[in-house]
Design a protein around this motif. Sequence first.
Motif, PDB file in Angstrom:
ATOM      1  N   LEU A 228       0.845  -1.186   0.000  1.00 37.49           N
ATOM      2  CA  LEU A 228       0.000   0.000   0.000  1.00 37.49           C
ATOM      3  C   LEU A 228       0.882   1.239   0.000  1.00 37.49           C
ATOM      4  CD1 LEU A 228      -3.013   1.020   0.277  1.00 37.49           C
ATOM      5  CD2 LEU A 228      -2.520   1.259   2.725  1.00 37.49           C
ATOM      6  N   LEU A 229       0.619   2.164  -0.915  1.00 36.53           N
ATOM      7  CA  LEU A 229       1.344   3.430  -0.986  1.00 36.53           C
ATOM      8  C   LEU A 229       0.442   4.544  -0.479  1.00 36.53           C
ATOM      9  CD1 LEU A 229       3.629   5.332  -1.909  1.00 36.53           C
ATOM     10  CD2 LEU A 229       2.647   5.236  -4.224  1.00 36.53           C
ATOM     11  N   VAL A 230       0.955   5.310   0.486  1.00 40.94           N
ATOM     12  CA  VAL A 230       0.210   6.426   1.069  1.00 40.94           C
ATOM     13  C   VAL A 230       0.970   7.719   0.783  1.00 40.94           C
ATOM     14  CG1 VAL A 230      -0.684   7.461   3.186  1.00 40.94           C
ATOM     15  CG2 VAL A 230      -0.759   4.964   2.886  1.00 40.94           C
ATOM     16  N   PRO A 231       0.447   8.586  -0.100  1.00 36.56           N
ATOM     17  CA  PRO A 231       1.106   9.864  -0.354  1.00 36.56           C
ATOM     18  C   PRO A 231       0.876  10.841   0.788  1.00 36.56           C
ATOM     19  CG  PRO A 231      -0.947   9.744  -1.586  1.00 36.56           C
ATOM     20  CD  PRO A 231      -0.773   8.407  -0.908  1.00 36.56           C
ATOM     21  N   MET A 232       1.889  11.647   1.087  1.00 45.53           N
ATOM     22  CA  MET A 232       1.805  12.644   2.155  1.00 45.53           C
ATOM     23  C   MET A 232       2.281  13.988   1.626  1.00 45.53           C
ATOM     24  SD  MET A 232       3.292  10.567   5.508  1.00 45.53           S
ATOM     25  CE  MET A 232       5.022  10.648   4.993  1.00 45.53           C
ATOM     26  N   HIS A 233       2.057  15.029   2.437  1.00 47.65           N
ATOM     27  CA  HIS A 233       2.596  16.375   2.177  1.00 47.65           C
ATOM     28  C   HIS A 233       2.079  16.957   0.864  1.00 47.65           C
ATOM     29  CE1 HIS A 233       5.173  19.718   2.938  1.00 47.65           C
ATOM     30  NE2 HIS A 233       6.029  19.074   3.717  1.00 47.65           N
ATOM     31  N   PHE A 234       0.770  16.824   0.620  1.00 45.45           N
ATOM     32  CA  PHE A 234       0.233  17.331  -0.633  1.00 45.45           C
ATOM     33  C   PHE A 234      -0.961  18.262  -0.456  1.00 45.45           C
ATOM     34  CE2 PHE A 234      -2.220  13.548   0.330  1.00 45.45           C
ATOM     35  CZ  PHE A 234      -3.516  13.901  -0.003  1.00 45.45           C
ATOM     36  N   ASP A 235      -1.563  18.299   0.757  1.00 49.53           N
ATOM     37  CA  ASP A 235      -2.909  18.866   0.823  1.00 49.53           C
ATOM     38  C   ASP A 235      -3.111  20.038   1.772  1.00 49.53           C
ATOM     39  OD1 ASP A 235      -2.538  17.403   3.145  1.00 49.53           O
ATOM     40  OD2 ASP A 235      -4.553  16.589   3.186  1.00 49.53           O
ATOM     41  N   LEU A 236      -2.159  20.330   2.662  1.00 48.34           N
ATOM     42  CA  LEU A 236      -2.460  21.284   3.735  1.00 48.34           C
ATOM     43  C   LEU A 236      -2.198  22.738   3.345  1.00 48.34           C
ATOM     44  CD1 LEU A 236      -3.491  21.679   6.590  1.00 48.34           C
ATOM     45  CD2 LEU A 236      -1.168  21.283   7.443  1.00 48.34           C
TER      46      LEU A 236
END
Length: 271
Positions: A228-236
């Motif tokens: 499972l790949l979880v992208p981070m640091h894209f939405d805040l």
Amino acid sequence: MTKEQILNTRLTEEQIAMFYLGQEGFLIRYRDHFYLIDPYLSDSIDRHHGMQDADWTRRYDIPILPEELDFVDYVFCTHDHTDHADPDTLCALAAHNTKAVFIVPAPVRENICSYGVDDSRIMSAAAGQKLSLGPCSVTPVAAAHEELHTDESGNYKELGYRMAFGSTTLFHSGDCCIYDGLAEQISGVDILMVPVNGRGYYKLQNDIIGNMNAEEAVLLAQEIHARLLVPMHFDLYAGNGLSPAYFVDCLYRFSPGQAFHMFAPGERYIF
């Protein structure tokens, strides 16, 4: 997201629950233990840049106040940037949670103390030195925030954490770019959590130290065979984020069979 929803989540012995706090913040529940990673639960950045700056205004509300997290056992910081080791958040956590232990890279320990966290509650982490924290085994891994940074003792200032929850392994990279040897250290992890907002000349000119981009995140997941790949640091923050559509486009172009989950703020996901 409420404290009651978190505490009332029912799991089997082998399941883990992940609650998304925004940016790179996650609360993980495994059995009867709670692990908090890179919590940013304030508007410190907004206030620093000026509340009217659209690029640096939170795009959504804080999912849960740090004062409510009085049940958390371990608090991890990957490095000492405000959106990963927020003075407001850490101070409130320390004040309202008397049992939590704070795990931070050894070179930033003094900084965390200066935020109001008592030194006796802080555990220094170093790359490759395994930690046993309740039912979870944690191996810190050097993180390259564009580059690998060390102090005078050779300790890395930025870390990711490879976490073993029973038969499930998770890697939270913190802010990180890919470097030679990273894939070998995290090979075979089930859940890969990595930033996707990228880096660039003009970002660096504005003191925005970058991360791997969406394409690199997808290819890294492919190389290590992550389930499972979880992208981070894209939405805040608009000033340092990424369109979710671009990440999904990269995934379907480079690794269409890769399972992924893109979290919504405050969402719970059970693995």
